[in-house]
Write an enzyme that holds these catalytic residues in place. Structure first.
Site, PDB file in Angstrom:
ATOM      1  N   TYR A 149       0.858  -1.190   0.000  1.00 29.14           N
ATOM      2  CA  TYR A 149       0.000   0.000   0.000  1.00 29.14           C
ATOM      3  C   TYR A 149       0.886   1.229   0.000  1.00 29.14           C
ATOM      4  O   TYR A 149       1.856   1.308   0.756  1.00 29.14           O
ATOM      5  CB  TYR A 149      -0.886  -0.011   1.248  1.00 29.14           C
ATOM      6  CG  TYR A 149      -1.803   1.191   1.371  1.00 29.14           C
ATOM      7  CD1 TYR A 149      -2.852   1.397   0.475  1.00 29.14           C
ATOM      8  CD2 TYR A 149      -1.626   2.112   2.397  1.00 29.14           C
ATOM      9  CE1 TYR A 149      -3.700   2.488   0.605  1.00 29.14           C
ATOM     10  CE2 TYR A 149      -2.473   3.205   2.537  1.00 29.14           C
ATOM     11  CZ  TYR A 149      -3.503   3.391   1.638  1.00 29.14           C
ATOM     12  OH  TYR A 149      -4.346   4.476   1.769  1.00 29.14           O
ATOM     13  N   ASP A 244       9.169   2.746  -0.280  1.00 34.01           N
ATOM     14  CA  ASP A 244       8.127   3.355   0.540  1.00 34.01           C
ATOM     15  C   ASP A 244       8.371   2.915   1.977  1.00 34.01           C
ATOM     16  O   ASP A 244       8.003   1.807   2.377  1.00 34.01           O
ATOM     17  CB  ASP A 244       6.736   2.936   0.065  1.00 34.01           C
ATOM     18  CG  ASP A 244       5.638   3.603   0.882  1.00 34.01           C
ATOM     19  OD1 ASP A 244       5.950   4.166   1.952  1.00 34.01           O
ATOM     20  OD2 ASP A 244       4.472   3.555   0.459  1.00 34.01           O
ATOM     21  N   LYS A 277       4.377   8.559   9.049  1.00 36.75           N
ATOM     22  CA  LYS A 277       4.168   7.902  10.348  1.00 36.75           C
ATOM     23  C   LYS A 277       5.176   8.354  11.417  1.00 36.75           C
ATOM     24  O   LYS A 277       4.978   9.412  11.985  1.00 36.75           O
ATOM     25  CB  LYS A 277       4.081   6.400  10.153  1.00 36.75           C
ATOM     26  CG  LYS A 277       2.857   6.077   9.257  1.00 36.75           C
ATOM     27  CD  LYS A 277       2.402   4.638   9.173  1.00 36.75           C
ATOM     28  CE  LYS A 277       1.059   4.561   8.466  1.00 36.75           C
ATOM     29  NZ  LYS A 277       1.045   3.814   7.229  1.00 36.75           N
TER      30      LYS A 277
HETATM   31  C1  LIG Z   1       0.370   4.364   5.898  1.00 34.38           C
HETATM   32  C2  LIG Z   1       1.094   4.159   4.630  1.00 34.38           C
HETATM   33  C3  LIG Z   1       0.966   5.039   3.540  1.00 34.38           C
HETATM   34  C4  LIG Z   1      -0.037   6.139   3.525  1.00 34.38           C
HETATM   35  O1  LIG Z   1       0.208   7.103   4.495  1.00 34.38           O
HETATM   36  P1  LIG Z   1      -1.011   8.054   4.946  1.00 34.38           P
HETATM   37  O2  LIG Z   1      -0.349   9.023   5.877  1.00 34.38           O
HETATM   38  O3  LIG Z   1      -2.009   7.169   5.598  1.00 34.38           O
HETATM   39  O4  LIG Z   1      -1.534   8.710   3.720  1.00 34.38           O
HETATM   40  C5  LIG Z   1       1.772   4.853   2.450  1.00 34.38           C
HETATM   41  N1  LIG Z   1       2.662   3.847   2.398  1.00 34.38           N
HETATM   42  C6  LIG Z   1       2.803   2.971   3.410  1.00 34.38           C
HETATM   43  C7  LIG Z   1       3.818   1.889   3.304  1.00 34.38           C
HETATM   44  C8  LIG Z   1       2.009   3.082   4.550  1.00 34.38           C
HETATM   45  O5  LIG Z   1       2.136   2.184   5.522  1.00 34.38           O
END
Ligand SMILES: *Cc1c(COP(=O)(O)O)cnc(C)c1O
Length: 443
Positions: A149, A244, A277
């Site tokens: 994601y 990511d 995060k």
């Molecule tokens: C949480 C997450 C996102 C999205 O971040 P948001 O602040 O919720 O938009 C993107 N990539 C990864 C790997 C994530 O865990």
């Protein structure tokens, strides 16, 4: 431990009220408990490793706001930094010294990144990183992996994991096919598919975006051969490799997942990195970075447009900076990783004693566990294998643990998080609850 901890009438009432004014009663789908059933708990407050719901029930928190709360809730140094920043002004829409400090701090910890831009969410960071990769390479195609994601940008809503999987949609409505026509979705950890994709379209691929340790299909590590081949193919074909690390950054290790791959594969580095995060410490803050040469394609220097009214917000940057300073204390990650390993080991022991097949894994303060179909099953390597694990047993376990005051993520395809505030008392209470919960019949 009693399972009769009172009702959840206040949460039920709030959920009913919320559903009148907010679609599904929630502002992000996984919070609605659709995957596991039941009523979501409305949270009233949090402190250290604990959450309290609207009915005054206390939970050990293994979600940590889906990753950011690595210090636990209400850390004094973070609260002080946020309060002081707020008194100095909530937002200016003009550059501040604190943004520079936070950028410098991140660069110091992540050597592959030479310049970084701050944004407000992981979605925004990943979307911007992809635009930049396309702008920098002059190519259109991107590769992503099933179960990873990267936020909810249109081009990425192709068999995405997490919230989408709950509702069983392979893609989101509202995304025209033309918007995803350049997105190639491959199986995670599948070297053959990767080689085929590059052999067919290598010259058109702008970037590959990957969760180096996937946390949106529970917890699945990219294998070393997969990562090594991915790096080789991107380099050979001139595609940019985007890590990511919104979830893994400053969470699995101080230098993120890339520092762990660099230990195993000498010289290894991604071309671009996305963070979120933990770098916001619980406030809306995310970032994307790369080499200076790549980043200089961004406006105002270059032709790739990207902007944000609240980007680099003074309160969010204060929160992130205070958090990043705390996690650099000597021994921080050793202690966190030790506790997290102990958590997984204790859960596995409880399952083994109950005759329930389970496997699990962790790195730093991030973990995952799976109810497998047999004792011979190994850790899942991709989305399909995650989805083949025992959902009924997971859901029963989730509810049995919630009733006993332990809050795991409400879906089997989510990772779990331990904070520095979790100690032996919380782990022991978790194991005791798990031993009871695993007696409960599945289904
Ligand atoms: C949480 C997450 C996102 C999205 O971040 P948001 O602040 O919720 O938009 C993107 N990539 C990864 C790997 C994530 O865990």
């Amino acid at each position: 431990m009693s399972t009769d901890r009172g009702g959840h009438g206040a949460s039920d009432a709030l959920f009913a009220r919320a559903q009148q004014v907010i679609p599904g009663g929630v502002n992000s789908p996984v919070r609605a408990f659709r995957a596991v059933g039941g009523t979501p708990r409305f949270i009233a407050r949090a402190q250290g490793p604990y959450l309290w719901d609207a009915d005054g029930r206390r939970y050990i928190d293994y979600i940590g706001s889906w990753g950011p709360m690595i210090l636990g809730h209400g850390h004094p140094a973070v609260l002080e930094a946020v309060e002081r920043a707020a008194r100095g002004g909530l937002s200016f829409g003009a550059p501040t010294e604190r943004e520079v400090e936070l950028a410098e701090e991140i660069l110091k910890l992540v050597p592959s990144v030479e310049q970084i831009r701050l944004v407000s969410s992981g979605t925004e960071a990943a979307m911007s990183a992809i635009r930049l990769a396309r702008g920098a390479t002059g190519r259109a195609k991107l590769i992503k992996f099933e179960g990873c994601y990267h936020g909810h940008a249109d081009a990425l809503l192709v068999k995405a994991g997490s919230g989408l999987a709950t509702h069983g949609h392979p893609t989101s409505a509202g995304v025209p096919p033309e918007v995803v026509q350049h997105t190639i979705v491959l199986e995670y950890n599948n070297v053959t598919q990767l080689e085929e994709a590059f052999a067919l379209q290598g010259g058109e691929i702008a970037c590959v975006i990957v969760e180096p340790i996937a946390g949106n299909m529970n917890f699945v590590r990219a294998t070393l051969p997969f990562m090594q081949r991915l790096r080789e193919l991107c380099s050979a074909h001139g595609a940019l490799l985007i890590f990511d690390e919104v979830m893994t950054g400053f969470r699995v290790a101080l230098g993120g997942a890339q520092s762990l791959f660099a230990q195993a594969l000498p010289g290894f580095a991604p071309d671009m990195s996305v963070f979120g995060k933990v770098i916001g410490g619980g406030m809306p803050l995310a970032a994307f970075g790369a080499s200076r040469a790549v980043m200089e394609n961004l406006a105002p220097l270059g032709p790739v447009y990207q902007a944000g009214t609240l980007s680099g917000n003074p309160v969010a940057t204060a929160c992130g900076l205070a958090t990043l300073r705390e996690i650099q204390r000597p021994g921080f990650f050793d202690a966190l990783a030790g506790n997290t390993r102990a958590l997984v080991a204790g859960l596995l022991a409880a399952a083994r004693d109950a005759g329930v097949p389970m496997c699990g894994d962790s790195l730093g303060g991030m973990f995952g566990f799976f109810f497998t179909r047999s004792f011979e099953d190994m850790l899942p390597q991709n989305y399909g294998e995650v989805m083949a694990t025992d959902k009924e047993r997971f859901n029963a376990f989730f509810h049995a643990m919630l009733e006993r005051g332990v809050y795991f993520a409400p879906a089997l395809y989510e990772a779990g998080f331990v904070s520095a505030a979790h100690g032996p008392a919380e782990l022991d209470a978790t194991f005791a609850a798990a031993r009871e919960a695993l007696q409960a019949p599945a289904g």
